[in-house]
Design a protein around this motif. Sequence first.
Motif, PDB file in Angstrom:
ATOM      1  N   THR A   5       0.731  -1.189   0.017  1.00  7.73           N
ATOM      2  CA  THR A   5       0.111  -0.045  -0.030  1.00  7.73           C
ATOM      3  C   THR A   5       0.836   1.216   0.023  1.00  7.73           C
ATOM      4  OG1 THR A   5      -0.150   0.089   2.515  1.00  7.73           O
ATOM      5  CG2 THR A   5      -1.883  -1.155   1.225  1.00  7.73           C
ATOM      6  N   HIS A   6       2.311   1.027   0.028  1.00  2.00           N
ATOM      7  CA  HIS A   6       2.963   2.449  -0.040  1.00  2.00           C
ATOM      8  C   HIS A   6       4.254   2.064  -0.410  1.00  2.00           C
ATOM      9  CE1 HIS A   6       3.487   6.330   2.130  1.00  2.00           C
ATOM     10  NE2 HIS A   6       4.704   6.277   1.884  1.00  2.00           N
ATOM     11  N   ALA A   7       4.662   2.743  -1.528  1.00  4.95           N
ATOM     12  CA  ALA A   7       5.982   2.426  -2.201  1.00  4.95           C
ATOM     13  C   ALA A   7       6.307   3.793  -2.847  1.00  4.95           C
ATOM     14  CB  ALA A   7       6.063   1.246  -2.819  1.00  4.95           C
ATOM     15  N   HIS A   8       7.719   3.845  -3.259  1.00  4.66           N
ATOM     16  CA  HIS A   8       8.022   4.929  -3.959  1.00  4.66           C
ATOM     17  C   HIS A   8       8.866   4.484  -5.085  1.00  4.66           C
ATOM     18  CE1 HIS A   8       6.805   7.747  -0.877  1.00  4.66           C
ATOM     19  NE2 HIS A   8       7.392   7.136  -0.029  1.00  4.66           N
ATOM     20  N   TYR A   9       8.111   4.175  -6.235  1.00  6.60           N
ATOM     21  CA  TYR A   9       9.106   3.561  -7.441  1.00  6.60           C
ATOM     22  C   TYR A   9       9.282   4.703  -8.421  1.00  6.60           C
ATOM     23  CZ  TYR A   9       8.401  -1.163  -5.590  1.00  6.60           C
ATOM     24  OH  TYR A   9       8.321  -2.035  -4.924  1.00  6.60           O
ATOM     25  N   ILE A 174       2.113  -1.172   8.302  1.00  5.58           N
ATOM     26  CA  ILE A 174       3.244  -1.944   8.800  1.00  5.58           C
ATOM     27  C   ILE A 174       4.262  -2.377   7.857  1.00  5.58           C
ATOM     28  CG2 ILE A 174       3.850  -4.033  10.618  1.00  5.58           C
ATOM     29  CD1 ILE A 174       2.316  -1.883  11.813  1.00  5.58           C
ATOM     30  N   GLY A 175       5.541  -2.236   7.846  1.00  9.88           N
ATOM     31  CA  GLY A 175       6.488  -2.628   7.046  1.00  9.88           C
ATOM     32  C   GLY A 175       7.516  -3.224   7.629  1.00  9.88           C
ATOM     33  N   GLY A 176       8.997  -3.046   6.916  1.00  8.11           N
ATOM     34  CA  GLY A 176      10.054  -3.530   7.518  1.00  8.11           C
ATOM     35  C   GLY A 176      10.502  -3.445   8.896  1.00  8.11           C
ATOM     36  N   VAL A 177      10.322  -2.357   9.320  1.00  8.57           N
ATOM     37  CA  VAL A 177      10.541  -2.184  10.560  1.00  8.57           C
ATOM     38  C   VAL A 177      10.158  -3.212  11.680  1.00  8.57           C
ATOM     39  CG1 VAL A 177      10.371  -0.514  12.699  1.00  8.57           C
ATOM     40  CG2 VAL A 177      10.668   0.363  10.544  1.00  8.57           C
ATOM     41  N   VAL A 178       8.931  -3.709  11.546  1.00  2.00           N
ATOM     42  CA  VAL A 178       8.671  -5.013  12.343  1.00  2.00           C
ATOM     43  C   VAL A 178       9.606  -6.200  12.370  1.00  2.00           C
ATOM     44  CG1 VAL A 178       7.071  -6.403  10.706  1.00  2.00           C
ATOM     45  CG2 VAL A 178       6.356  -6.166  13.206  1.00  2.00           C
ATOM     46  N   THR A 179      10.233  -6.424  11.363  1.00  4.18           N
ATOM     47  CA  THR A 179      11.358  -7.341  11.397  1.00  4.18           C
ATOM     48  C   THR A 179      12.799  -6.855  12.048  1.00  4.18           C
ATOM     49  OG1 THR A 179      12.200  -6.662   9.205  1.00  4.18           O
ATOM     50  CG2 THR A 179      10.496  -7.912   9.290  1.00  4.18           C
ATOM     51  N   PHE A 180      13.021  -5.668  12.343  1.00  3.93           N
ATOM     52  CA  PHE A 180      14.176  -5.298  12.984  1.00  3.93           C
ATOM     53  C   PHE A 180      14.409  -5.896  14.288  1.00  3.93           C
ATOM     54  CE2 PHE A 180      14.341  -1.078  10.380  1.00  3.93           C
ATOM     55  CZ  PHE A 180      14.224  -1.723   9.228  1.00  3.93           C
ATOM     56  N   GLU A 201       3.140  -2.486   3.792  1.00  7.11           N
ATOM     57  CA  GLU A 201       3.544  -1.371   3.058  1.00  7.11           C
ATOM     58  C   GLU A 201       5.110  -1.979   3.141  1.00  7.11           C
ATOM     59  OE1 GLU A 201       2.561   2.032   5.073  1.00  7.11           O
ATOM     60  OE2 GLU A 201       4.532   1.994   6.257  1.00  7.11           O
ATOM     61  N   THR A 202       5.847  -1.068   2.098  1.00  8.21           N
ATOM     62  CA  THR A 202       7.266  -1.284   1.913  1.00  8.21           C
ATOM     63  C   THR A 202       7.911   0.020   2.168  1.00  8.21           C
ATOM     64  OG1 THR A 202       7.127  -0.666  -0.089  1.00  8.21           O
ATOM     65  CG2 THR A 202       7.446  -3.247   0.409  1.00  8.21           C
ATOM     66  N   ASP A 203       7.428   1.231   1.635  1.00 12.92           N
ATOM     67  CA  ASP A 203       8.201   2.272   1.818  1.00 12.92           C
ATOM     68  C   ASP A 203       9.480   2.270   0.852  1.00 12.92           C
ATOM     69  OD1 ASP A 203       7.875   5.214   2.306  1.00 12.92           O
ATOM     70  OD2 ASP A 203       9.271   5.247   4.110  1.00 12.92           O
ATOM     71  N   ALA A 204       9.289   1.258  -0.046  1.00  9.85           N
ATOM     72  CA  ALA A 204      10.476   1.222  -1.003  1.00  9.85           C
ATOM     73  C   ALA A 204      10.785   2.526  -1.660  1.00  9.85           C
ATOM     74  CB  ALA A 204      10.136   0.142  -1.978  1.00  9.85           C
ATOM     75  N   PRO A 205      11.996   2.682  -1.788  1.00  5.34           N
ATOM     76  CA  PRO A 205      13.116   1.898  -1.456  1.00  5.34           C
ATOM     77  C   PRO A 205      13.778   1.837  -0.070  1.00  5.34           C
ATOM     78  CG  PRO A 205      14.048   4.059  -2.480  1.00  5.34           C
ATOM     79  CD  PRO A 205      12.426   4.212  -2.333  1.00  5.34           C
ATOM     80  N   TYR A 206      13.022   2.301   0.720  1.00  3.66           N
ATOM     81  CA  TYR A 206      13.585   2.459   2.171  1.00  3.66           C
ATOM     82  C   TYR A 206      13.004   1.238   2.938  1.00  3.66           C
ATOM     83  CZ  TYR A 206      13.709   7.389   0.352  1.00  3.66           C
ATOM     84  OH  TYR A 206      13.861   8.373  -0.431  1.00  3.66           O
ATOM     85  N   LEU A 207      13.518   1.336   3.989  1.00  2.00           N
ATOM     86  CA  LEU A 207      13.138   0.373   5.290  1.00  2.00           C
ATOM     87  C   LEU A 207      12.980  -1.253   4.784  1.00  2.00           C
ATOM     88  CD1 LEU A 207      10.520   2.608   7.000  1.00  2.00           C
ATOM     89  CD2 LEU A 207      12.750   2.037   7.608  1.00  2.00           C
ATOM     90  N   PRO A 209      13.066  -5.113   4.863  1.00  4.31           N
ATOM     91  CA  PRO A 209      13.171  -6.058   6.298  1.00  4.31           C
ATOM     92  C   PRO A 209      14.305  -6.649   6.185  1.00  4.31           C
ATOM     93  CG  PRO A 209      11.660  -6.791   4.353  1.00  4.31           C
ATOM     94  CD  PRO A 209      12.283  -5.416   3.964  1.00  4.31           C
ATOM     95  N   GLU A 210      14.428  -7.405   7.441  1.00  2.79           N
ATOM     96  CA  GLU A 210      15.714  -8.399   7.517  1.00  2.79           C
ATOM     97  C   GLU A 210      15.105  -9.542   6.630  1.00  2.79           C
ATOM     98  OE1 GLU A 210      18.185  -8.154   9.150  1.00  2.79           O
ATOM     99  OE2 GLU A 210      17.925  -6.635  10.704  1.00  2.79           O
ATOM    100  N   PRO A 211      16.084 -10.285   5.856  1.00  2.00           N
ATOM    101  CA  PRO A 211      17.401 -10.148   5.974  1.00  2.00           C
ATOM    102  C   PRO A 211      17.896  -9.039   5.093  1.00  2.00           C
ATOM    103  CG  PRO A 211      16.716 -11.957   4.729  1.00  2.00           C
ATOM    104  CD  PRO A 211      15.650 -11.331   5.058  1.00  2.00           C
ATOM    105  N   PHE A 212      17.101  -7.985   4.560  1.00  2.00           N
ATOM    106  CA  PHE A 212      17.990  -7.173   3.457  1.00  2.00           C
ATOM    107  C   PHE A 212      17.953  -5.831   4.276  1.00  2.00           C
ATOM    108  CE2 PHE A 212      15.735 -10.355   1.311  1.00  2.00           C
ATOM    109  CZ  PHE A 212      16.475 -10.841   0.532  1.00  2.00           C
ATOM    110  N   ARG A 213      18.056  -5.549   5.580  1.00  2.00           N
ATOM    111  CA  ARG A 213      17.907  -4.429   6.125  1.00  2.00           C
ATOM    112  C   ARG A 213      19.249  -3.665   5.542  1.00  2.00           C
ATOM    113  NH1 ARG A 213      17.475  -2.721  12.647  1.00  2.00           N
ATOM    114  NH2 ARG A 213      17.441  -0.489  11.910  1.00  2.00           N
TER     115      ARG A 213
END
Length: 259
Positions: A5-9, A174-180, A201-207, A209-213
């Motif tokens: 639901t949230h990315a910045h391509y 909720i995105g990558g931060v939950v895996t940190f 959401e990803t907020d790609a290219p930011y944030l 998740p593990e294992p790609f933090r």
Amino acid sequence: MIIDTHAHYDDEKFDGDRDVLLTGFRERGVELVINAAADLDGCRNTMELINKYDFVYGMQGVHPDDVGALTEEDMTFLRENAKHPKVVAIGEIGLDYYWDKAERDVQKYWFKRQIDLARELKLPVCIHSREAAADTLEVLKEANAQEVGGVMHCYSYSAEMTEEYRKLGFYFGIGGVVTFKNGRKCKESVAKLPLECIVLETDAPYLAPEPFRGKRNESPYIQYVVQMIASIKGVTEEEVMRQTSENARRVYPKLASIG
Ligand code: NI
């Protein structure tokens, strides 16, 4: 299948391989992506993306860091773009007292104006709020934001604040931060929130998740977020994907009407 639901391509970090990357998403389990605009160039580029890719939807809005030079003409530009059938929300808009790039009164003024625009167009909002929990809530209440609804993007506030935002009928991104490893607060929020209030959401290219933090984020990596939410909630990954997709279509009704 996943709805990001949230990315910045439109970000330049995708300039080298945007087309190859995006066209491979469906095979990798991503059903829909919503591209969030942050500044006026982002708004323009988001319109290009939604016209080019059938599975990409968009938001139109200006992030609090970039509202300093906004004009009435820019609001007209946002309004016209946001009438497009694939623009599902006004966002990302809000307050950022961490960077404080524009005066706080200026941030509040354009935040409210953009909520008013959302109401006028019958669109929900996507909120960016950093170190501004109380003021964000105040502006949302003043602007009767419960009438438009929306998502608290990259959510990281306290349990008390969560209750307040829930009372306005808002969903939580909720995105990558939950895996940190240091994502304890986000994990606690997920534990407390009903799955019915969460969108992915990803907020790609930011944030990423593990294992790609630390690396460039992309929508298929949401599977690691799904795994973490499933383990916190004690449900299957399929259930997390099914419910969050249903939520995304509920909070962003234009997705449901086309998808
Ligand atoms: Ni964002």
